[in-house]
Design an enzyme around this catalytic site. Structure first.
Site, PDB file in Angstrom:
ATOM      1  N   LYS A  74      -1.494 -10.637  -0.637  1.00  0.00           N
ATOM      2  CA  LYS A  74      -2.543 -10.051  -1.481  1.00  0.00           C
ATOM      3  C   LYS A  74      -3.727 -11.009  -1.496  1.00  0.00           C
ATOM      4  CE  LYS A  74      -3.385  -8.322  -6.189  1.00  0.00           C
ATOM      5  NZ  LYS A  74      -2.801  -8.021  -7.511  1.00  0.00           N
ATOM      6  N   SER A 149      -3.040  -3.388  -9.458  1.00  0.00           N
ATOM      7  CA  SER A 149      -4.103  -3.824  -8.571  1.00  0.00           C
ATOM      8  C   SER A 149      -3.630  -4.149  -7.159  1.00  0.00           C
ATOM      9  CB  SER A 149      -4.775  -5.060  -9.180  1.00  0.00           C
ATOM     10  OG  SER A 149      -3.855  -6.137  -9.261  1.00  0.00           O
ATOM     11  N   SER A 173       0.747  -4.840 -12.166  1.00  0.00           N
ATOM     12  CA  SER A 173       0.147  -4.707 -10.830  1.00  0.00           C
ATOM     13  C   SER A 173       1.093  -4.906  -9.650  1.00  0.00           C
ATOM     14  CB  SER A 173      -1.027  -5.677 -10.684  1.00  0.00           C
ATOM     15  OG  SER A 173      -2.100  -5.271 -11.479  1.00  0.00           O
TER      16      SER A 173
END
EC number: 6.3.5.7
Length: 485
Positions: A74, A149, A173
């Site tokens: 990420k 997210s 998330s």
């Protein structure tokens, strides 16, 4: 090959049925053909360099389980060789001088980095539509959001673009995108995974974790990801453990707490049906369902949206255009440069949260909002401890609905916030929680959109959660299903 688990790929690498280089090339090819916008930064030469090093390590006989396995990070974890943007214009061309501890741990294990994954800007969002680099599409239905997210992290696993990905969870998330993309993700206990080199959103909530196809894969990744780190003041020092040690323990006698607050009016019927069917499966595996109450659940949203923005407004004050990152071109003086840089560099949602955070920390409002929120946070944690006197783990839905359409809630931030109602309290309490796929929605549109089951444990009970998830995955095949190519 791309459908195999980490464990299966590891066996093929160790027996030299495939090389790390061939594996990396295979996934790079799949990534190149994908239109999901899951990856932000890719450097094939660098990836193949790491793969060649992994092949040498395997040949020399000192390889571990993860050596040669591809992984994608990420874009919240900073990396020395890839850009680290946090999905923001503010850091569009930023390259870190060091690797995050999590990245370092996986590098030491011999994993091969495929690239950096798209996410909501500074991890603020529930749909991955807040990224400066554009939204990520859900591989099951490209008109739907993947969740956020960590939308890129979940979508890349679901589309089989990588066998492993890292993600972060501040209020859901990891769990929410894992649920909406039909994959497996775990948020460890707060303090388990080092936050050093993880671009901060809300420091008392942020926690890194893995997303993969199966609970077993998540356990293998956690074995490398979890470590004590002196560079992170919130890192917890505990004896090293093997998170896969209890995977095969039977569930006979397991007590599963079912919070009545998680099955109220806001829960869509198709999600409830899939979750209740999963609970029925657990009863067949020998578990007992226990009715419990988490009375402060509805207070988790206002509490979170005071604490998280307050911490974000403080953390994001470092992005001022002086030392690194974006700087406005036209300005008259220093003050004007600060204003224009932040106005132009941050997206709408990030600015909204900075404003809210600055407001609740301001003189005259601090006691009324921030202090109150911290008190409620403590009460939420106490609710869970009360519940754990009655049960071993807690289960319920991850999200109140399946994934919604791209753009559907773009103009309604509160509707986006409500998508996290079932995940926020776990984060506020600092507890471990995970999401495993347990079915699909209903109706013409929702029938191809996945549903996730949430499993919450007490502090440091990750091995227990993985055991509970693994046993379900041995009895069902939801985790094996994949979207059409």
């Amino acid at each position: 090959m791309h459908t195999k688990t980490i464990k299966e790929l590891s066996a093929l690498l160790q027996t030299k049925k495939i090389s790390a280089t061939e594996l990396a090339q295979l996934f790079l090819k799949r990534m190149g053909a994908s239109d999901l916008n899951a990856f932000l930064h890719v450097d094939e030469a660098l990836t193949l360099q790491q793969a060649a090093a992994a092949d040498q390590r395997i040949a020399s006989g000192n390889a571990g389980v993860l050596t040669g396995i591809p992984i994608a990070h990420k874009d919240i974890f900073v990396t020395r060789n890839w850009r680290s943007t946090a999905g923001s214009k503010m850091l569009e061309n930023y390259v870190s001088p060091f690797d995050a501890t999590v990245v370092e741990n996986f590098n030491q294990a011999g994993m091969v980095t495929l690239g950096k994954l798209n996410c909501d800007e500074f991890a603020m969002g529930s749909s991955n539509e807040n990224s400066y680099f554009g939204a990520v599409k859900n591989p099951w239905d490209k008109t739907a959001i993947p969740g956020g997210s960590s939308g890129g992290s979940a979508a890349a696993i679901a589309a089989r673009l990588t066998p492993a990905s890292t993600a972060t969870d501040t209020g859901g998330s990891i769990r929410q995108p894992a649920a909406l993309c039909g994959v497996t993700g775990i948020k460890p206990t707060y303090g388990r995974v080092s936050r050093f080199g993880m671009i901060a959103f809300a420091s008392s909530l942020d926690q890194g974790g893995p997303i993969a196809k199966t609970a077993e894969d998540c356990g293998l990744l956690l074995n490398a990801m979890v470590s004590f780190d002196e560079r992170d003041s919130t890192s917890v020092e505990r004896d090293k453990e093997d998170f896969t040690r209890d995977l095969n323990a039977p569930l006979e006698g397991l007590k599963i707490g079912i919070p009545r607050e998680y099955f109220g009016a806001g829960l869509s019927a198709d999600v409830e049906q899939a979750v209740r069917a999963a609970l029925g499966e657990y009863e067949k595996l020998g578990a007992t369902l226990v009715d419990i109450s988490l009375p402060k659940t509805e207070l988790s949203i206002p509490t979170y949206y005071v604490i998280a923005p307050a911490e974000a407004s403080s953390n994001l004050s470092r992005f001022d255009g002086v030392r690194y990152g974006f700087r406005a071109k036209d300005y008259t003086d220093l003050s004007d440069m600060y204003c224009k840089t932040r106005a132009e560099g941050f997206g709408e949602e990030v600015k909204r949260r900075i404003l809210v955070g600055a407001y609740v920390l301001s003189h005259g409002y601090y006691d009324a909002y921030y202090l109150q929120a911290q008190k409620i946070r403590r009460l939420i944690a106490q609710d869970f401890q009360q519940a754990f006197t009655l049960c071993d783990v807690i289960m319920g839905p991850v999200a109140p609905s399946v994934a919604w359409d791209l753009g559907d809630k773009a103009d309604d931030p509160v509707a986006n916030y409500l998508a996290d109602i079932f995940t926020l309290s776990t984060s506020l309490a600092g507890l471990p929680g995970m999401s495993i796929p347990c079915g699909f929605g209903q109706g013409e549109k929702n029938a191809k959109r996945p549903v996730g089951l949430q499993i919450i444990g007490n502090y440091f009970a990750e091995a227990k959660l993985l055991n509970v998830a693994h046993q379900y995955q041995q009895a069902t095949d939801w985790h094996l299903r994949q979207p059409a190519e």
